[in-house]
Design a protein around this motif. Structure first.
Motif, short mmCIF file in Angstrom:
data_model
loop_
_atom_site.label_atom_id
_atom_site.label_comp_id
_atom_site.label_asym_id
_atom_site.label_seq_id
_atom_site.Cartn_x
_atom_site.Cartn_y
_atom_site.Cartn_z
N CYS A 126 0.58 -1.35 0.16
CA CYS A 126 -0.17 0.04 -0.42
C CYS A 126 1.03 0.99 -0.19
O CYS A 126 2.01 1.19 0.31
N ILE A 127 0.11 2.26 -0.77
CA ILE A 127 0.96 4.00 -0.02
C ILE A 127 -0.25 4.43 0.69
O ILE A 127 -0.98 4.72 0.03
N GLY A 128 0.16 4.79 1.61
CA GLY A 128 -0.55 5.98 2.64
C GLY A 128 -0.54 7.49 2.40
O GLY A 128 0.31 8.03 2.95
N VAL A 129 -1.36 8.20 2.50
CA VAL A 129 -0.82 9.61 2.43
C VAL A 129 -2.32 10.24 3.25
O VAL A 129 -3.46 10.29 3.09
N LEU A 130 -1.77 11.26 4.38
CA LEU A 130 -2.52 11.57 4.95
C LEU A 130 -3.08 12.81 4.26
O LEU A 130 -3.69 13.29 3.02
N PRO A 131 -4.91 12.50 4.45
CA PRO A 131 -5.50 13.88 3.83
C PRO A 131 -4.79 14.86 3.35
O PRO A 131 -5.55 16.28 2.52
N SER A 132 -4.13 15.92 4.50
CA SER A 132 -3.80 16.62 3.80
C SER A 132 -2.58 16.87 3.80
O SER A 132 -2.55 18.30 3.40
N HIS A 133 -2.37 15.75 3.31
CA HIS A 133 -1.36 15.70 2.03
C HIS A 133 -1.28 15.54 0.52
O HIS A 133 -0.14 15.11 0.47
N ARG A 134 -3.38 14.95 0.53
CA ARG A 134 -2.74 14.70 -1.20
C ARG A 134 -2.86 15.62 -1.64
O ARG A 134 -3.18 17.16 -1.74
#
Length: 201
Positions: A126-134
Motif C-alpha cells: 500500500c501507499i498511504g497519504v495523509l488527507p492533509s498531504h494529498r
C-alpha cells in the motif's frame, strides 16, 4: 519543482509511520467495506495496520517522505511463495466482531488467490497519504524511489489499486492491469497490476 525527499523507515520511526498509514486508510474503500462503522474503524484499523507496517519492515522495507506525510509498504516475495493466514477453528470471537473478521479474511483470501507466484517480485502492499498531504505528488515520489531500485535489480512489482484514481497513477508509472478486477461481495472492486522492470539506460 522541489524534489520530495524519501527515506527508509528505521525501527525507532515505526510508530510514526504506522500512525500515518492508520490515518491515511480511514477513508480507503476496502477499509470502509471491512469496517463500515466509522467508530469501530477508528478504534480497530490503526492497531491492525501497525502490525502490517511491522511485517513490511521485517520482510521488505517501509518508505516515507521527510515529514511522514506519506508512507509505502513493500514486501519481497519469492517465486512459488503463498501467504494465507488461517484463523484457528477454536478461536472465540465476540459477536460484534465476527462479521469484521469474516470480511477481513475474505479480503485476504481473494487477493492472495490472484497474487502472482510464477517469479520473484516486490509487492507494493500500500501507499498511504495523509488527507492533509494529498495532491502534492508524495505517492509518486515514493514510487519513483523504489521503482528505480527494482528496475536496477531487474525485479517486477505487483500491487492492487483500490480506486480508479490510484489505478491511473500506477499506469503512469509503468504498471499494467493484470486480469479482471477483484470484486468483494456487495462492496468495492480493486485492480491487480503488474510492472516489468524497465530497461536501464
Amino acid at each position: 519543482m522541489t524534489q520530495t525527499m524519501v527515506h527508509r523507515v528505521q525501527p525507532g520511526e515505526l510508530d510514526r509511520a504506522a500512525a500515518t498509514v492508520g490515518e491515511a486508510f480511514l477513508d480507503e474503500v476496502v477499509s470502509t467495506w471491512v469496517l463500515p462503522d466509522p467508530v469501530q474503524r477508528k478504534q480497530i484499523l490503526p492497531q491492525q495496520l501497525h502490525g502490517t507496517v511491522v511485517k513490511a519492515m521485517d520482510r521488505g522495507e517501509v518508505l516515507t517522505t521527510a515529514d511522514f506525510g506519506a508512507v509505502s509498504l513493500w514486501i519481497d516475495r519469492e517465486a512459488g511463495e503463498t501467504e494465507h493466514e488461517r484463523i484457528p477453528d477454536d478461536l472465540e470471537v465476540p459477536a460484534e466482531f465476527s462479521e469484521i473478521l469474516k470480511r477481513g479474511m475474505l479480503v485476504d483470501e481473494l487477493t492472495e488467490a490472484r497474487h502472482p507466484t510464477h517469479t520473484a517480485h516486490v509487492y507494493l502492499q500500500c501507499i498511504g497519504v495523509l488527507p492533509s498531504h494529498r495532491g502534492r505528488g508524495l505517492g509518486s515520489a515514493l514510487l519513483r524511489d523504489k521503482l528505480a531500485r527494482t528496475d536496477a535489480a531487474k525485479l517486477p512489482v505487483y500491487l492492487e489499486a483500490s480506486s480508479t484514481r490510484n489505478r491511473a497513477l500506477y499506469l503512469r508509472h509503468g504498471f499494467e492491469l493484470s486480469g479482471d478486477p477483484i470484486r468483494f461481495p456487495d462492496g468495492p472492486e480493486i485492480y491487480p497490476m503488474w510492472r516489468e522492470p524497465s530497461p536501464q539506460v
